[in-house]
Design a protein around this motif. Structure first.
Motif, mmCIF file in Angstrom:
data_model
loop_
_atom_site.group_PDB
_atom_site.id
_atom_site.type_symbol
_atom_site.label_atom_id
_atom_site.label_comp_id
_atom_site.label_asym_id
_atom_site.label_seq_id
_atom_site.Cartn_x
_atom_site.Cartn_y
_atom_site.Cartn_z
ATOM 1 N N UNK A 33 0.817 -1.210 0.000
ATOM 2 C CA UNK A 33 0.000 0.000 0.000
ATOM 3 C C UNK A 33 0.856 1.268 0.000
ATOM 4 N N UNK A 34 1.823 1.355 0.945
ATOM 5 C CA UNK A 34 2.589 2.590 1.111
ATOM 6 C C UNK A 34 3.967 2.552 0.440
ATOM 7 N N UNK A 79 -0.601 10.269 -1.783
ATOM 8 C CA UNK A 79 0.792 10.051 -1.363
ATOM 9 C C UNK A 79 1.671 9.812 -2.578
ATOM 10 N N UNK A 80 2.947 10.048 -2.384
ATOM 11 C CA UNK A 80 3.955 9.703 -3.406
ATOM 12 C C UNK A 80 4.903 8.694 -2.753
ATOM 13 N N UNK A 81 4.893 7.461 -3.228
ATOM 14 C CA UNK A 81 5.724 6.399 -2.620
ATOM 15 C C UNK A 81 7.197 6.619 -2.957
ATOM 16 N N UNK A 82 8.102 5.984 -2.217
ATOM 17 C CA UNK A 82 9.542 6.097 -2.546
ATOM 18 C C UNK A 82 9.856 5.634 -3.961
ATOM 19 N N UNK A 83 8.923 4.822 -4.535
ATOM 20 C CA UNK A 83 9.117 4.375 -5.923
ATOM 21 C C UNK A 83 8.535 5.381 -6.919
ATOM 22 N N UNK A 88 -3.904 7.384 -4.320
ATOM 23 C CA UNK A 88 -4.927 7.995 -3.483
ATOM 24 C C UNK A 88 -5.257 6.999 -2.379
ATOM 25 N N UNK A 89 -5.181 7.442 -1.121
ATOM 26 C CA UNK A 89 -5.274 6.566 0.034
ATOM 27 C C UNK A 89 -6.564 6.823 0.796
ATOM 28 N N UNK A 109 -6.528 2.052 9.542
ATOM 29 C CA UNK A 109 -6.787 1.017 8.541
ATOM 30 C C UNK A 109 -6.701 1.693 7.187
ATOM 31 N N UNK A 110 -5.652 1.333 6.423
ATOM 32 C CA UNK A 110 -5.311 2.079 5.206
ATOM 33 C C UNK A 110 -5.435 1.155 3.999
ATOM 34 N N UNK A 111 -6.048 1.703 2.948
ATOM 35 C CA UNK A 111 -6.081 0.962 1.685
ATOM 36 C C UNK A 111 -6.040 1.961 0.543
ATOM 37 N N UNK A 112 -5.646 1.425 -0.595
ATOM 38 C CA UNK A 112 -5.562 2.291 -1.773
ATOM 39 C C UNK A 112 -6.958 2.523 -2.332
ATOM 40 N N UNK A 113 -7.236 3.791 -2.728
ATOM 41 C CA UNK A 113 -8.538 4.181 -3.278
ATOM 42 C C UNK A 113 -8.409 4.204 -4.801
#
Length: 583
Positions: A33-34, A79-83, A88-89, A109-113
């Protein structure tokens, strides 16, 4: 608290202890996710903030800061991941109080939107009973998943709760301890210790009381345990229970004891070695030295520890010491070198071992060894010069008759005999130009010496150019190793031709002297005796006596005989003619 309900967590679930400022739980879905790992987040708990888009971060943090118990929020942000992936979260956050520790726990509780690109929004209220159920389920799951022991004891010292790990580690059942005094799980020798800690905890609400003690399991085996005890107060501020979080440190203590034992052995070794030893850190400061270092440098450790090596020993700056130390550090490679200490007439063998923390250095004083080597080289050169300035032939062979050493005189002689100068490692006296009998003789000579015999022979040969007969006296001596085993033969050959000739001449002279003595005793004695007899009968009172004339004639004859004998003696002395005539 006694429920063991398992919860199914979302794509990424995080539990953060706000009071301790650390994560209690991070689900495996975090990477998907992150785009970060649990290890990275544990190392830097603010890492998530760096991922949130700049336009969303202020609003998101504000909403979280306003979060209250039983009032969850649902946040949507980018968010912008290190990759460098933009996502959108959807982040559902709730706040609750841990009944055991009293700490505030932030549950996310996090998931990608998928496909959404919405900014952070205001809190969206969930049903209170829905949030309470989720919190309790998560808390129970979290408690039972812990590797630590969690217990709760009432004000009277009786167990009212223990987590799954406690029962598993000590083999107790709930009915064995719940409702019973903590002394039932304490060895008699430490009951007083545990009671003091319990009383202290009750009398100091909010203060963490540490406790180390041995706790028996259901089978009677002892475990070394480490606890943190803290009082729990009710809504009136009165202490109602004591909570303990513990760990089994038996293996850790064993490991620490082994480490300590190993460290002590290492310390003993370092202090006992005769090499000077020291460690410098990355700032070139001494962090450790041994007794040999103090003896070698004439500086005690109090003078050098935490001091920069270049300040303590400025004389090694711009020398091989400094160059090698920097090379070892910069290249992270071990280096061994030999260097003299300027102005002190001392030599050292130095071994340098780099590490991430600095350099470890061993220094051996080899001054005496160096002087001994120089003296040995000088003595060897002098001996070589002496041996090679003699015409006597000197050489040695090993147990297989291979040359080990030869002086110049021997090399020259063998080159003259065979046409080839011998080399170290060649087999002695096996050259094809030598007669077979000569080769066999020399192998016999060597074997006698290899069996331990010291002996001397005289060997005859003929000079190739002059065809003169030559004689050599050769000594054979076994060579022994340090263990007393014969490892070779040392040989010494001297030309004794002139000596033998002189001896033969002396023998001839002795024979001539014996002949002279014989002539003197036989041929000369007779006429002398005759002369003496004639002289006794001469008439001295009457010189005119006619018989005197006759006697004088006889004396003349006898004198002639004496003269002949003297000439014969002279001839025998200078000519060596052993023939003579006589009676």
């Amino acid at each position: 608290m006694h429920s063991h309900t398992n919860v199914t967590l979302g794509d990424c679930t995080l539990a953060f202890d706000i009071d301790e400022q650390k994560y209690l739980f991070i689900s495996p879905g975090i990477s998907a996710v992150l785009g970060i790992t649990a290890g990275q987040l544990n190392h830097d708990y603010r890492l998530w903030e760096n991922l949130i888009d700049d336009k969303d971060i202020a609003c998101t943090k504000k909403l979280i800061n306003c979060l209250t118990e039983n009032n969850p929020v649902e946040l949507i942000y980018q968010i912008r991941t290190p990759q460098q992936t933009i996502k959108t979260i959807n982040d559902k956050k709730s706040l609750f109080i841990d009944e055991c520790s009293g700490h505030k726990i932030l549950l996310s509780t996090i998931k990608e939107e998928p496909g959404n690109n919405k900014p952070a929004v205001a809190p969206k209220k969930l049903h209170q009973h829905e949030n309470a159920g989720l919190s309790k389920q998560f808390l129970n799951s979290l408690i039972d998943s812990q590797t630590s022991f969690l217990i709760r004891i009432d004000i009277n010292g009786n167990y009212i709760f223990a987590n799954r790990q406690y029962f598993k580690a000590f083999g107790y059942k709930a009915k064995d301890i719940l409702g019973k005094h903590f002394s039932t799980t304490t060895i008699p020798q430490e009951v007083s210790l545990c009671k003091k800690a319990f009383t202290k905890c009750v009398n100091n609400p909010g203060k963490i009381i540490p406790l180390l003690h041995k706790k028996p399991d259901a089978c009677g085996n002892l475990h070394d345990t480490e606890w943190e005890l803290i009082s729990i107060v009710d809504e009136n501020g009165q202490v109602c229970a004591v909570q303990g979080i513990g760990h089994d440190i038996t293996n850790r203590l064993k490991t620490e004891a082994e480490i300590k034992k190993t460290s002590q052995k290492l310390d003993t070794f370092i202090e006992s070695i005769t090499d000077a030893f020291f460690i410098v850190d990355n700032d070139w400061k001494f962090v450790r030295v041994n007794a040999a270092f103090e003896k070698t440098t004439l500086k005690n450790r109090g003078q050098v520890l935490n001091k920069v090596i270049w300040d303590i020993f400025p004389s090694i700056v711009n020398t091989g010491f400094e160059q090698s130390f920097y090379k070892a550090k910069n290249n992270q490679q071990s280096i061994k070198f030999t260097e003299d200490f300027a102005g002190a007439n001392r030599w050292f063998n130095v071994s340098v071992y780099p590490s991430a923390e600095g350099l470890t250095v061993f220094v051996k004083d080899i001054t005496e060894k160096k002087h001994a080597q120089e003296e040995a080289i000088s003595a060897k050169n002098s001996l070589e010069a002496l041996i090679n300035n003699t015409t006597d032939q000197i050489w040695s062979v090993d147990a297989e008759s291979r040359y080990v050493y030869m002086n110049n005189a021997y090399i020259k002689q063998m080159a003259h005999l065979t046409g080839t100068a011998p080399k170290k490692g060649d087999r002695s006296y096996t050259h094809a130009r030598l007669p077979r009998q000569v080769i066999d003789d020399w192998q016999t000579y060597y074997q006698r010496a290899l069996k331990g015999e010291h002996y001397t022979i005289i060997r005859e040969s003929v000079h190739n150019a002059s065809n003169e007969q030559l004689f050599f006296e050769i000594n054979f001596n076994p060579i022994y190793s340090s263990k007393g085993c014969i490892m070779g033969v040392g040989c010494f050959a001297r030309d004794i031709t002139r000596r033998l000739k002189a001896e033969q001449e002396l023998l001839r002279q002795n024979k001539r002297m014996r002949n002279i003595a014989t002539l003197s005793s036989h041929e000369l004695r007779r006429p002398v005796a005759s002369m003496l007899g004639l002289m006794n009968i001469i008439d001295m009172e009457n010189p005119e006596n006619p018989e005197n004339r006759q006697i004088m004639d006889y004396l003349h004859i006898v004198s002639t005989e004496i003269d002949d004998v003297i000439r014969l003696i002279v001839d025998h002395t200078f000519t060596g003619d052993h023939t003579f005539t006589g009676d």
